[in-house]
Design an enzyme around this catalytic site. Structure first.
Site, PDB file in Angstrom:
ATOM      1  N   SER A 123       0.840  -1.189   0.000  1.00 28.15           N
ATOM      2  CA  SER A 123       0.000   0.000   0.000  1.00 28.15           C
ATOM      3  C   SER A 123       0.882   1.250   0.000  1.00 28.15           C
ATOM      4  CB  SER A 123      -0.897  -0.003   1.241  1.00 28.15           C
ATOM      5  OG  SER A 123      -1.677   1.163   1.298  1.00 28.15           O
ATOM      6  N   GLY A 124       0.627   2.142  -0.957  1.00 33.38           N
ATOM      7  CA  GLY A 124       1.428   3.360  -1.084  1.00 33.38           C
ATOM      8  C   GLY A 124       2.572   3.250  -2.051  1.00 33.38           C
ATOM      9  N   THR A 128      -2.120   2.009  -7.918  1.00 36.96           N
ATOM     10  CA  THR A 128      -3.264   2.678  -8.551  1.00 36.96           C
ATOM     11  C   THR A 128      -2.796   3.669  -9.607  1.00 36.96           C
ATOM     12  OG1 THR A 128      -4.539   2.431  -6.511  1.00 36.96           O
ATOM     13  CG2 THR A 128      -5.313   4.066  -8.100  1.00 36.96           C
ATOM     14  N   ASN A 173      -0.499   4.987   3.471  1.00 34.27           N
ATOM     15  CA  ASN A 173      -0.873   5.557   2.171  1.00 34.27           C
ATOM     16  C   ASN A 173      -2.127   6.401   2.352  1.00 34.27           C
ATOM     17  OD1 ASN A 173      -1.361   6.136  -0.489  1.00 34.27           O
ATOM     18  ND2 ASN A 173      -1.777   4.034  -1.126  1.00 34.27           N
ATOM     19  N   SER A 176      -5.136   4.641  -0.174  1.00 36.80           N
ATOM     20  CA  SER A 176      -4.920   3.192  -0.252  1.00 36.80           C
ATOM     21  C   SER A 176      -6.167   2.495  -0.778  1.00 36.80           C
ATOM     22  CB  SER A 176      -4.570   2.650   1.136  1.00 36.80           C
ATOM     23  OG  SER A 176      -4.466   1.242   1.100  1.00 36.80           O
ATOM     24  N   SER A 177      -5.983   1.623  -1.771  1.00 32.73           N
ATOM     25  CA  SER A 177      -7.102   0.823  -2.292  1.00 32.73           C
ATOM     26  C   SER A 177      -7.425  -0.267  -1.279  1.00 32.73           C
ATOM     27  CB  SER A 177      -6.723   0.188  -3.638  1.00 32.73           C
ATOM     28  OG  SER A 177      -6.485   1.170  -4.603  1.00 32.73           O
ATOM     29  N   GLY A 399      -0.970  -5.504  -2.076  1.00 32.66           N
ATOM     30  CA  GLY A 399       0.299  -6.202  -1.899  1.00 32.66           C
ATOM     31  C   GLY A 399       0.348  -6.921  -0.557  1.00 32.66           C
ATOM     32  N   GLU A 401       0.828  -7.674   3.099  1.00 32.26           N
ATOM     33  CA  GLU A 401       0.699  -6.747   4.225  1.00 32.26           C
ATOM     34  C   GLU A 401       1.193  -7.393   5.509  1.00 32.26           C
ATOM     35  OE1 GLU A 401      -2.867  -3.619   3.072  1.00 32.26           O
ATOM     36  OE2 GLU A 401      -3.094  -4.932   4.816  1.00 32.26           O
TER      37      GLU A 401
END
Length: 1036
Positions: A123-124, A128, A173, A176-177, A399, A401
């Site tokens: 994340s980050g 995206t 992030n 973050s998605s 990704g 985590e």
């Protein structure tokens, strides 16, 4: 983006892959496959650091693209950059997301096989943004028309909508998605995008009701509160302060400096109509978002006997959800059970009621998100099936985590990454093996870590963690998260990749709690806390809540909560099993396509540009499996290139291949490598490519080329000088001969044209009097043109100039018409230039002309004299008279002599004209008033005298009879009086005597006689005699 200086030529020379090798000491290598010490993680990270320091954020591992998040804008995404990468071989220029996008697109077009791009990372890390850049590249560079351009807009506009509803601010992030997304973009046989489809995976619904400290709920809640119109918020019964809503205060982070919720709200509101949302659907959607906030503020109380009741008003909540308020109140505090075919309703305790409320909030938001994706898919759907269509898939998935507190969501996310890593290794090895077999090179077995053992541990039927979790959720009796952990210890306790506090050694126990289990993933160890696993896996909503929601008059909610779901007694699949099944389908989709990979890395947790955190980067390199990927790629040969590309670059190093090789390409490459001293174990020749095993071999070749470049350059310059000289001589000869020939042809052409012209002119002169036709058209046209040209130079300059050139007979009518037009134009221009006072003067002169021209002898002498506004100064008019007149302003005044009708005695008077009447004034007293309506006509003689008679109607009893006046400016006086009284047609000019009326109807006569001096007298017959001298000054 700044590239290394030795590889640039005026900013336009393409940066070839091998050219960057000359600067590898400063910026590293563009492809990790070319790392000499490819087994060293330190060397891998150092290469990343060097390139990141120079803003080179993209690097290859073979066909895999590694992307570093720069946390700043780089000038590498312009339309010019897109054109630079379009249609260019993958390794021909520097690594870029556009290079991978274009390579995937061209592979789809040429091989007619579906492709997919897998984007992964923490994340980050920029996943995206990478997917946005890929979609933007296709939207800009692919063939398009109006329909396809609209589809491209919908594809791009779906991003901000999905981000608003599916992204949130986390500790790592700001955007973050919190869901996985797989998007198919469909292309027709021409390569134009014609449709799209989105699949979403595992939305983090728990974020709706709980956020960790420093995190936020989904963006859409804050965007609505900050950007919504006041009327809109009043309708939804919302306030702007997020702190007023329990679902938004858990993370204590209502504002984020890097996010403008108000601007993002405007973007989302503009995007929804583009995607195809109607105003009604948008309002229904906002009602649902607001209802989730109101649901979070619903509070419960507990009675003396333990019963639970709602303490807050829920009528507004029921209105937004479109359900009955009493039914909703009942469903939130009671649950319905079915036992032996009978239904029972039991009250919920306080904790159960809060859990039911939160479950409803998660269900409403999660199902609405699914509906939103379906709605976007309808907008992107392929309208007409196209033969030969192909697909490029984009997988933007969370990704690996590893958080301080890892729960059910992290377990699913990391399981997904295990499956994708397994697929990645499998497809990479298959791709390598296929290339070796195609080129006829023996395949060498590659040793790598096969994470199938971890995937089986999680997903194996009846024995895997997911199966055990489902079994524990379904087991009757008292079940809890701890019992699930104990069941794991009993079932998979002996697995080498599974550890719990009970099974661990003393050192491990010190860092693990009793509620945790540890999995040894391919990317490292992760501790999972089992608290909440059963509830999140159940993800159940009370049946009576479902029944209430099924009856909603909100069309979105009635679509999300179907009646069949209440009727069906079959228990739905658990959340983990649903995710496993969807992941299996995803892997099947990906296996059916040719994959490309983007591995995203974030350089630091502080989101600072230029900062490289080695520990964080090493962690991501490990869990992304980049070293494993590199080892697989380097298991055989580090470098491979087609014969023509290799020979074209390195042919200067061998006299036999320089400057051109005329034989078979394979023979040329073999001759070249023999001359360079390649050993047999250093290379292999395939059917169309050369394979080089060691990067050092390639580096030595590249260094030899660098050393050879000065000599090559000198030779090329000498050849170019010789060629240039030959070309210049040839060009000079060609230009000279061409110029002489052109001049001769032009001369001959002009002579022919002149002869033809003279013949036509003479023939036209002969037939000039005949009708217009082929024999005389040129001559007559010339005569007309000459006349018009001469007329243009000799047009009259004044309206008084009546001259006009004589036209030829054929232009008589046209000439008259032109003369009239020109005169009208001059008159118009003259009138435009006339000032208002001159315009008034001219109007009076025109009226005077109409009245007196050829009628009165004194008129010609008055033409050149100006009429004055008044013949009396302001001080000559008595102030008392002016006050008596009041609002009637004096428009004209003149001194006159008034003759009595009895005895004709002369009396000096002032005649003052207003807009509606005239007055005769004796010093300070108004002697007589004549209304213009009572004025019948004005009579004058045709001689040069100044006498005039004002005939008054007999109906006016106030008048004493007609008025006899003598004025030195009779022309001026009569003109102004006639215009003001609108009596211009009532002016009579008599050649003889003038009759006038005395009081009581008696009539008198004025006779005009020649006399030596002007002395008005009474004649014998009682007539008024007015002598007129020959030499008398004209009365104008």
């Amino acid at each position: 983006m700044s590239f290394c200086a030795p590889c640039l030529s005026a900013g336009r020379v393409r940066l070839v892959m091998e050219g960057a090798l000359t600067a590898r000491d400063r910026v590293g290598v563009q492809d990790f496959v070319l790392l000499e010490n490819y087994n060293s993680e330190a060397a891998f990270i150092e290469n990343l650091r060097r390139r990141f320091r120079e803003n080179l954020i993209y690097t290859y591992i073979g066909s895999v693209l590694v992307s570093m998040n720069p946390y700043k804008e780089l000038e590498i995404y312009s339309k010019q950059q897109m054109d630079r990468y379009r249609g260019v071989s993958f390794y021909e220029i520097s690594p870029h997301i556009y290079a991978l996008s274009d390579n995937t697109y061209r592979a789809m077009r040429t091989e007619r096989k579906d492709q997919c791009i897998l984007i992964s990372g923490e994340s980050g890390a920029g996943k995206t943004e990478a997917s946005k850049k890929i979609l933007l590249y296709y939207a800009v560079t692919c063939p398009t028309n109006d329909h396809m351009a609209a589809l491209g807009d919908r594809l791009l506009q779906s991003n901000p909508v999905l981000e608003a509803f599916g992204n949130a601010k986390t500790l790592r992030n700001d955007n973050s998605s919190r869901f996985g997304k797989y998007m198919d973009v469909q292309f027709d046989f021409r390569g134009a995008p014609v449709g799209g489809h989105i699949l979403n995976y595992l939305l983090e619904k728990s974020r709706v009701v709980h956020q960790n400290h420093g995190e936020r709920n989904f963006h859409i809640f804050y965007q609505l509160l900050d950007g919504g119109e006041d009327d809109q918020l009043n309708t939804l019964n919302l306030e702007r302060n997020p702190q007023n809503y329990r679902y938004l205060v858990k993370g204590n982070c209502p504002r984020v400096s890097s996010i403008s919720d108000k601007n993002n709200w405007k973007v989302v509101m503009k995007a929804l109509p583009v995607i195809g949302f109607t105003e009604e659907e948008v309002q229904k959607l906002l009602n649902i978002i607001a209802s989730v906030l109101h649901l979070g503020n619903t509070q419960f109380g507990e009675g003396e006997e333990g019963e639970t009741y709602i303490t807050t008003e829920i009528s507004n909540l029921a209105r937004l959800l479109g359900v009955d308020g009493s039914a909703l109140r009942e469903a939130l505090t009671h649950k319905k059970l079915t036992a032996k075919g009978e239904e029972m309703i039991t009250p919920l305790n306080f904790e159960q009621a809060e859990a039911a409320r939160d479950a409803l909030a998660k269900a409403v938001y999660g199902r609405t998100f699914t509906w939103l994706v379906e709605k976007i898919n309808q907008s992107l759907a392929l309208k007409v099936h196209s033969k030969g269509s192909s697909v490029i898939g984009l997988l933007d998935i969370y990704g690996f985590e590893v958080l301080q507190h890892n729960s059910f969501e992290q377990f699913c996310i990391n399981y997904c990454n295990e499956k994708l890593q397994q697929l990645f290794i499998e497809l990479t090895l298959r791709s390598e093996q296929e290339e070796y077999e195609t080129e006829g090179i023996a395949w060498e077995t590659v040793q790598y870590f096969d994470n199938k053992i971890i995937c089986d541990l999680i997903e194996e039927k009846h024995k895997g963690i997911i199966s055990i979790l489902d079994e524990e959720c379904l087991r009757p009796g008292e079940t809890c998260d701890v019992s699930f952990l104990e069941k794991l210890e009993d079932t998979v306790g002996g697995h080498p990749h599974f550890v719990t506090h009970k099974l661990a050694n003393g050192k491990t126990r010190r860092v693990m709690s009793r509620e945790e289990f540890r999995l040894l993933h391919y990317a490292g160890e992760v501790n999972y806390n089992v608290n909440g696993f059963l509830d999140k896996n159940n993800d159940l909503l009370n049946r009576n809540l479902k029944e209430v929601m099924c009856q909603s008059d909100n069309q979105i909610l009635s679509h999300c909560f179907r009646r069949e779901e209440v009727i069906d007694q079959k228990r739905p699949e658990m959340a983990a099993t649903q995710f496993k099944n969807s992941l299996m389908k995803l892997t099947e989709i990906l296996r059916s396509k040719e994959p490309s990979y983007v591995r995203c890395i974030k350089p630091n947790d502080a989101k600072q540009p230029g900062r490289f955190d080695e520990v964080l980067v090493r962690h991501q390199v490990k869990y992304l499996g980049l070293m494993e990927n590199l080892r697989v790629r380097r298991a055989g040969f580090a470098y491979r290139r087609r014969f023509e590309a290799f020979l074209q670059r390195y042919k200067p190093l061998c006299p036999e291949t320089w400057p051109n090789w005329h034989g078979r390409l394979a023979d040329g490459v073999l001759t070249l490598v023999k001359h360079l001293g390649y050993k047999d174990e250093e290379y292999k020749l395939g059917r169309s490519k050369i394979f080089i095993r060691f990067p050092k071999t390639l580096f030595n070749t590249e260094d030899a080329l660098e050393a050879k470049k000065p000599e090559i350059g000198k030779h090329i310059r000498a050849v170019l000088v010789f060629i240039r000289a030959c070309v210049y001589i040839y060009i000079v000869i060609v230009i000279q001969s061409g110029w002489r020939g052109m001049k001769a042809r032009r001369r001959a052409k002009r002579r022919r044209q002149a002869a033809d012209l003279i013949r036509r002119f003479i023939k036209g002169f002969i037939y000039r009097h005949g009708e217009y036709g082929p024999e005389n058209d040129y001559f007559l046209d010339h005569v007309r043109y000459s006349f018009l040209k001469n007329l243009r130079k000799n047009l009259p300059k004044s309206v008084l100039d009546k001259s006009w050139p004589t036209p030829p007979p054929s232009l008589d009518e046209a000439s008259e018409h032109l003369q009239r037009l020109h005169m009208r134009n001059m008159v118009t221009k003259y009138c435009w230039r006339v000032q208002p006072e001159w315009k008034k003067q001219m109007m009076q002169k025109v009226v005077a002309s109409e009245i007196f021209k050829d009628q009165k002898d004194s008129y010609p002498q008055s033409v050149g004299k100006l009429f004055l506004d008044s013949r009396l100064e302001r001080e000559q008019i008595s102030l008392k008279v002016v006050q008596t007149l009041g609002n009637d302003k004096v428009q004209y005044g003149v001194s006159v002599i008034k003759y009595d009708k009895r005895g004709f005695k002369p009396r000096p008077r002032q005649l003052l004209l207003t807009n509606t009447f005239a007055v005769l004034v004796d010093k300070t007293k108004i002697k007589q008033r004549i209304d213009y309506t009572a004025l019948r006509d004005i009579a004058l003689s045709s001689l040069s005298d100044g006498m005039c008679v004002l005939h008054i109607t007999r109906e006016d009893n106030k008048q004493k009879g007609d008025l006899l006046l003598h004025c030195s400016h009779s022309i001026e006086l009569v003109t102004k009086l006639a215009m003001m009284a609108n009596k211009t047609s009532n002016v009579n000019i008599n050649p003889g005597s003038i009759q006038f009326t005395v009081a009581r109807g008696k009539e008198g006569i004025i006779d005009f006689v020649r006399g030596a001096e002007l002395k008005v007298t009474k004649g014998r017959r009682g007539h008024l005699l007015v002598p007129v001298k020959e030499s008398l000054l004209p009365a104008w």
